[in-house]
Structure formats: structure tokens, C-alpha cells
Design an enzyme around this catalytic site. Structure first.
Site, PDB file in Angstrom:
ATOM      1  N   GLU A 263      49.533  47.415  37.589  1.00 28.50           N
ATOM      2  CA  GLU A 263      50.094  46.072  37.436  1.00 28.50           C
ATOM      3  C   GLU A 263      49.112  45.118  38.081  1.00 28.50           C
ATOM      4  O   GLU A 263      48.813  45.232  39.264  1.00 28.50           O
ATOM      5  CB  GLU A 263      51.457  46.006  38.127  1.00 28.50           C
ATOM      6  N   CYS A 300      53.686  38.538  42.129  1.00 30.53           N
ATOM      7  CA  CYS A 300      53.072  38.758  40.813  1.00 30.53           C
ATOM      8  C   CYS A 300      53.747  37.905  39.749  1.00 30.53           C
ATOM      9  O   CYS A 300      53.205  37.709  38.673  1.00 30.53           O
ATOM     10  CB  CYS A 300      53.111  40.219  40.445  1.00 30.53           C
TER      11      CYS A 300
HETATM   12  P1  NAP Z   1      43.407  45.025  45.762  1.00 29.25           P
HETATM   13  O1  NAP Z   1      42.133  44.522  46.295  1.00 29.25           O
HETATM   14  O2  NAP Z   1      43.501  45.212  44.308  1.00 29.25           O
HETATM   15  O3  NAP Z   1      43.729  46.401  46.520  1.00 29.25           O
HETATM   16  C1  NAP Z   1      44.928  47.130  46.314  1.00 29.25           C
HETATM   17  C2  NAP Z   1      44.717  48.588  46.756  1.00 29.25           C
HETATM   18  O4  NAP Z   1      43.813  49.219  45.854  1.00 29.25           O
HETATM   19  C3  NAP Z   1      44.094  48.733  48.123  1.00 29.25           C
HETATM   20  O5  NAP Z   1      44.626  49.886  48.720  1.00 29.25           O
HETATM   21  C4  NAP Z   1      42.623  48.918  47.825  1.00 29.25           C
HETATM   22  O6  NAP Z   1      41.967  49.675  48.796  1.00 29.25           O
HETATM   23  C5  NAP Z   1      42.672  49.701  46.529  1.00 29.25           C
HETATM   24  N1  NAP Z   1      41.495  49.446  45.692  1.00 29.25           N
HETATM   25  C6  NAP Z   1      41.089  48.250  45.208  1.00 29.25           C
HETATM   26  N2  NAP Z   1      39.999  48.405  44.448  1.00 29.25           N
HETATM   27  C7  NAP Z   1      39.714  49.726  44.428  1.00 29.25           C
HETATM   28  C8  NAP Z   1      38.695  50.522  43.829  1.00 29.25           C
HETATM   29  N3  NAP Z   1      37.769  49.972  43.074  1.00 29.25           N
HETATM   30  N4  NAP Z   1      38.689  51.848  44.057  1.00 29.25           N
HETATM   31  C9  NAP Z   1      39.632  52.417  44.843  1.00 29.25           C
HETATM   32  N5  NAP Z   1      40.618  51.714  45.447  1.00 29.25           N
HETATM   33  C10 NAP Z   1      40.666  50.397  45.241  1.00 29.25           C
HETATM   34  O7  NAP Z   1      44.615  44.079  46.148  1.00 29.25           O
HETATM   35  P2  NAP Z   1      44.987  43.348  47.514  1.00 29.25           P
HETATM   36  O8  NAP Z   1      44.142  43.830  48.632  1.00 29.25           O
HETATM   37  O9  NAP Z   1      46.425  43.506  47.679  1.00 29.25           O
HETATM   38  O10 NAP Z   1      44.698  41.818  47.246  1.00 29.25           O
HETATM   39  C11 NAP Z   1      43.537  41.338  46.641  1.00 29.25           C
HETATM   40  C12 NAP Z   1      43.877  40.499  45.432  1.00 29.25           C
HETATM   41  O11 NAP Z   1      44.706  41.261  44.536  1.00 29.25           O
HETATM   42  C13 NAP Z   1      44.721  39.260  45.701  1.00 29.25           C
HETATM   43  O12 NAP Z   1      43.958  38.177  46.131  1.00 29.25           O
HETATM   44  C14 NAP Z   1      45.366  39.025  44.354  1.00 29.25           C
HETATM   45  O13 NAP Z   1      44.518  38.321  43.524  1.00 29.25           O
HETATM   46  C15 NAP Z   1      45.580  40.401  43.808  1.00 29.25           C
HETATM   47  N6  NAP Z   1      46.974  40.886  43.938  1.00 29.25           N
HETATM   48  C16 NAP Z   1      47.757  40.758  42.863  1.00 29.25           C
HETATM   49  C17 NAP Z   1      49.054  41.204  42.922  1.00 29.25           C
HETATM   50  C18 NAP Z   1      49.940  41.109  41.736  1.00 29.25           C
HETATM   51  O14 NAP Z   1      51.070  41.521  41.819  1.00 29.25           O
HETATM   52  N7  NAP Z   1      49.483  40.610  40.610  1.00 29.25           N
HETATM   53  C19 NAP Z   1      49.573  41.769  44.087  1.00 29.25           C
HETATM   54  C20 NAP Z   1      48.727  41.884  45.190  1.00 29.25           C
HETATM   55  C21 NAP Z   1      47.424  41.439  45.089  1.00 29.25           C
HETATM   56  P3  NAP Z   1      41.253  48.990  50.074  1.00 29.25           P
HETATM   57  O15 NAP Z   1      41.945  47.695  50.326  1.00 29.25           O
HETATM   58  O16 NAP Z   1      41.392  50.000  51.145  1.00 29.25           O
HETATM   59  O17 NAP Z   1      39.866  48.740  49.743  1.00 29.25           O
END
Ligand code: NAP
Length: 525
Positions: A263, A300
């Protein structure tokens, strides 16, 4: 309790320098050491989960239901420690987290009821027709069965309801699959507390060890290793587009490709039809100012886009919206990374051609770190259509108003939108009839279409659809919220010509699922 990996139901000794949780409001470290998992932990967790699967899948449904209820009870029992810790790690207010805790335990109980009731397995029975000509028909009976160990990536924005014992874990366990959670680095302590509650529930209800594991990491190594491990059979993820798509790619490139349910981003457009604006401009402006800024916009389903047709009443709407947004206090965001990203993206968008800032929050708390400033901006439909950068999610309290000259232009804006989790239409009753083609266009873009409401607040129920066309999710056929979420972790299995005593309970003649047999027999006549 806080401080060690929970791997295959056992605490492990530390491997290296501990990780520490950060309070995003102060920037200071919080109590507790957490240890990075390593490749051996990944192997141990998957081997233990695979062994547990063979036992768990055959455990009676009433015992599975009791286990899910026991997790809910164990979480409720630590509420007084858990809620303040989740608040300290996320910057989210206590009241919001109390509500989220109720939602988390409510989800577990919903799945407990679903499992105990039993009809979710969709048993279908085609009885044999030995006399059929030219060939007899065999006895065929089909039901849904669990697929095996599921890896869950905890989400940052729901430290309880979309994390260690959130909807993904609850639905996977309900289906009969073991779960390995990769904790989100934004809430190590909350994750450890909930993980320990699940382990207690496993012990108290006599479930197999290895049914649940929780691994910590502060980078991508462990998450990637979990997705790539040959014993992993499915993955769930909630977060960024980049993270989600990187993991989708990994899952597809495995020797055995597996389903990965991601998602990702959604801007949840609100379509303000003319009569709705004409009659309720002020009320709508207040309603959307509140929805855009709820929880610092970190949902989201946050309404990141408003679409309307130019009119004098729309000017009134804009004025009230601007005034409301300026009054909303800035709030601490979930992590420094998310706060920096919000500042970067919400600033950069104003450099795009034709984008004009309408209002920004003027109320700040100088003592808090990682704060978001609520913002609304506007742009013409023509500029929006030609600039894909404006179609992307800005995660936080931000919304862009797109002003069209007429209905035809409004439809052109809708045509260029990406897939969405939600779309909302504000319309008078007559307008629903009048704008049928526009409404039809919108249904192609979304998983949930809301009439005269707000998209924030996702009901957990059987009919909920929380998943929309790409890039909102990578597979719009499924939902991550509500009881249908269980269907992500199952596959159909048909039994042909088996004697009654060897069939699963659900497929025996003695099973009270008469409706499936009756319907089926009518169809085959
Ligand atoms: P994220 O960067 O997507 O990370 C979520 C999880 O996935 C973390 O545990 C992260 O690990 C892991 N991860 C991310 N990229 C990966 C990869 N390439 N390989 C392996 N694992 C990976 O999300 P976030 O830290 O919650 O927030 C960052 C951005 O995500 C926000 O600014 C927002 O734009 C978006 N977000 C969207 C929603 C939604 O519902 N649409 C919800 C939350 C966040 P690590 O952090 O340990 O690296």
C-alpha cells in the site's frame, strides 16, 4: 521486556551496537536498547515459522480464535505502558493512540470471530454424478487454505493498528499463516512491547513456537533478506512508493515469485460539485481543513487534492479554508525523515509553474522538533494536467486545490489522475444524476468512493475496501483493512474423489454449509 530481538519466540543475545528509539518531538533518545537482527536470525525465524505452519494450519478454528482474542487481551493489559511509549516514539497524541489501541484489539477480535464462524474458507462442493453421460462427473470440493509464512513490514503512521499486531498480522494469523514482522525503525519500543504480548498469547494458548517473530533493523538488509528468503510465502508493506516498489521487484525476481501486497501513495481527491459548493461553501471548507490536518496529515487517506469548477462561491470556500488552515497549530511528525520530506516536497511544489500558496499555519510551538506546517495551495486545471509532479503524494498536512473552468476540463483532470485509495464526491442529490459520466470516470480510479464525507477514518468491517488501482497499491484486487484482508494469504485447494473421513471438516457432507451445495447443484443441472 524492551531490549532484545524476539526471534522464533525466544530472546536472543545482542549481536552488535544497540539501536535506540528517538522521540521526534525532542530529538532525544528514549529508554531501551534494541538489537539489529542478522542473517542467522532471518534463517531461524523462517525455519521456525515453517515448522509452526504445519501445526498451526491444522489447529481447530476455535483455538485459533482463542489465540487471536488472547493477543487482544495481552495488548489491552499493557495499555498503560504501551500508549505513552507509542506517543513518545511517534509524536502522536495519547488520545489518538488510545483510539488506535482500541482499533487494534477490535481488529484482532473481528478476525477471531471470522475464524470461529468459519465460512470465510468459501467451501464449494460439487458432488459426483456417476450416471452423467457421456462421462461421469467426479466429486470435487474446494476451499481456501493458508499459503505459509508471511512477512509483515510495520508502518510508521499507525504504530499499533498497522504494525506488529495490526491488521496485516491479525489477518495473516487468522488465515493460518505464521508471521514474521520487520519492526518499523520509528517505534522500536512499541514494537517490542506488542511483540512480547503476542509471545505471551502464544504461550498461554499453547500455540506452536515460531508462529511469530519480530526482527529489528535500521536499514534495508533485514527487510530485503526476509522478502528473498525461500521459505517466505507472502509479504505486506505500507509506506512509500519507492520502498513498496523496491520490495515488489524483489518479490517478483525470486526464483519462486511470491505475492507482495504494497500500500503506497494516494492523494485521495475530493471533487466539489457546483451545487455542493454553492450551498455549503463555509461548512465544506471547515470540514476539509480539519480532515487535511488530522494527525498532521499522516494518513494514507489524507485529502491531498481538491477539484472544483471556478465560481464566486468557490472564492468563499477558499477564503474560509485559508483562514482555517492558518489557525491549525504545527504538529510533530512521525520521524525526522518524514518531517524533512514534507518540508522539501511542500516547498518544492510552490516553485512549479502556476502553483500559488493559499495559506499556511501561523501557529507554531518553538519547543517542539520535526514540526509540520499545514499548507493549502491552488493551481489551474490546465497547469495541473500538464505537470505530473503535481499528481504525487505530499505526505503531511498539505492539499492542492485544482480549479477547472468547466465540467469538461474537470473530467480531463480526473482522466490524468493516478489510481487512488479513495475518491470523495461532494454533491447535491440532483448532481449525482447530472454528473454520471464524471462519477463513472472516478470509479475507475479508486478502491472506495465516498459521497458527501471525508476520506480519513477507515472503518474496519467486512465491506471495507482499502486498496486501489496502482500506484495506491500494486494489486487493487485486495484490501489491507477489514475481514476480506484475509484473502491475501490463502489459495484455493480442490479435493477430488476423497472419502468423507479424509476430507477437511469444512468439506464434509456433515458441514452445515448447505447453501454452497444447493446453489452449486442448481447451476450444474
Ligand atoms: P518507507 O520509507 O517506505 O519505509 C517503510 C518500511 O519499509 C521501513 O521498515 C523501511 O525500512 C522499509 N523499506 C523501505 N524501503 C525499503 C527497501 N528498498 N528495501 C527494504 N526495506 C525497505 O516509509 P516510512 O519510513 O514510513 O515513511 C517515508 C515516506 O513513506 C513518507 O514520507 C510517506 O511519503 C510515505 N508513507 C506513506 C504511507 C501511506 O500510507 N501512503 C504511510 C507511511 C509512509 P527502514 O526504515 O529500516 O529503512
Amino acid at each position: 521486556m524492551i531490549g532484545k530481538n524476539i526471534v522464533a519466540s525466544a530472546y536472543k543475545d545482542s549481536h552488535e551496537t544497540p539501536l535506540q528509539a528517538i522521540n521526534p518531538a525532542t530529538g532525544l533518545s528514549l529508554e531501551g536498547d534494541f538489537f539489529k537482527a542478522n542473517q542467522t536470525d532471518v534463517e531461524d525465524a523462517l525455519v521456525a515459522a515453517t515448522a509452526a505452519f504445519e501445526t498451526f494450519r491444522n489447529i481447530h478454528k476455535d483455538k485459533k480464535a482463542a489465540f487471536l482474542n488472547a493477543i487482544a487481551d495481552e495488548i489491552s493489559a499493557i495499555a498503560e505502558v504501551l500508549v505513552p511509549r507509542a506517543s513518545a516514539e511517534s509524536g502522536l497524541p495519547i488520545a489518538r493512540l488510545q483510539g488506535e489501541l482500541g482499533r487494534t484489539t477490535g481488529q484482532l477480535k473481528l478476525f477471531a470471530n471470522l475464524v470461529a464462524e468459519g465460512s470465510w474458507v468459501d467451501a464449494v462442493i460439487d458432488t459426483a454424478m456417476p450416471e452423467r453421460q457421456p462421462l461421469p462427473r467426479p466429486d470435487i470440493r474446494k476451499m481456501l487454505v493458508p499459503i505459509g509464512p508471511v512477512v509483515v513490514f510495520g508502518a510508521s503512521n499507525f504504530p499499533l493498528a498497522f504494525s506488529v499486531a495490526g491488521g496485516d498480522t491479525a489477518s495473516a494469523l487468522a488465515s493460518g499463516c505464521p508471521v514474521i514482522v520487520k519492526a518499523h525503525p520509528a517505534h522500536y519500543g512499541t514494537s517490542a512491547l506488542v511483540g512480547a504480548a503476542i509471545i505471551k498469547a502464544i504461550e498461554k494458548t499453547g500455540m506452536p513456537k515460531g508462529l511469530f517473530s519480530l526482527l529489528f533493523d535500521d536499514g534495508y538488509a533485514i527487510g530485503s533478506a526476509l522478502v528473498l528468503h525461500p521459505l517466505t510465502k507472502a509479504v505486506t508493506f505500507t509506506g512509500s512508493y519507492n520502498g513498496g516498489m523496491a520490495l515488489v521487484k524483489l518479490a517478483q525476481e525470486r526464483k519462486e515469485p511470491i505475492p507482495l501486497f504494497a500500500e503506497m501513495g494516494s492523494i485521495n481527491p475530493i471533487v466539489l460539485l457546483p451545487e455542493a459548493i454553492n450551498t455549503q461553501a463555509e461548512e465544506l471548507a471547515k470540514k476539509y481543513a480539519a480532515s487535511i490536518t488530522l494527525g498532521a496529515g499522516q494518513f494514507c487517506t489524507n485529502p491531498g487534492l481538491m477539484l472544483a469548477i471556478s465560481s464566486p462561491e468557490l472564492e468563499n470556500f477558499k477564503q474560509v479554508l485559508a483562514a482555517e488552515i492558518s489557525k491549525v497549530p504545527s504538529a510533530t511528525m512521525l520521524t525526522p525523515g518524514i518531517a524533512n520530506n514534507y518540508i522539501k516536497l511542500s516547498t518544492a511544489v510552490h516553485a512549479e509553474d502556476g502553483v500559488e500558496l493559499l495559506s499556511a499555519s501561523t501557529v507554531k510551538n518553538a519547543e517542539l522538533q520535526n514540526q509540520s506546517e499545514a499548507k493549502v495551495a491552488q493551481v489551474s486545471a490546465a497547469k495541473f494536467i500538464e505537470n505530473p509532479k503535481l499528481h504525487e503524494e505530499i505526505f503531511g498536512p498539505y492539499s492542492l486545490l485544482v480549479v477547472a473552468n468547466n465540467v469538461a476540463e474537470l473530467e480531463q483532470v480526473i482522466a490524468v489522475l493516478n489510481g487512488q485509495l479513495t475518491v470523495t464526491i461532494m454533491a447535491a442529490a440532483d448532481e449525482i444524476r447530472q454528473y454520471q459520466s464524471l462519477i463513472h470516470l472516478l470509479t475507475n480510479k479508486t478502491g472506495r468512493i465516498i459521497l458527501n464525507g471525508v476520506p480519513t477514518g477507515v472503518e474496519v468491517c467486512a465491506a471495507m475496501q482499502h486498496g486501489g488501482p496502482f500506484p495506491a497499491t500494486n494489486d487493487s484486487r485486495f484490501t489491507s483493512v477489514g475481514s476480506s484482508a484475509i484473502h491475501r494469504f490463502v489459495r484455493p485447494l480442490a479435493y477430488q474423489d476423497w472419502q468423507q473421513e479424509f476430507l477437511p471438516e469444512e468439506l464434509k457432507d456433515s458441514n452445515p454449509l448447505e447453501i454452497f451445495r444447493m446453489v452449486n447443484q442448481q447451476l450444474t443441472k
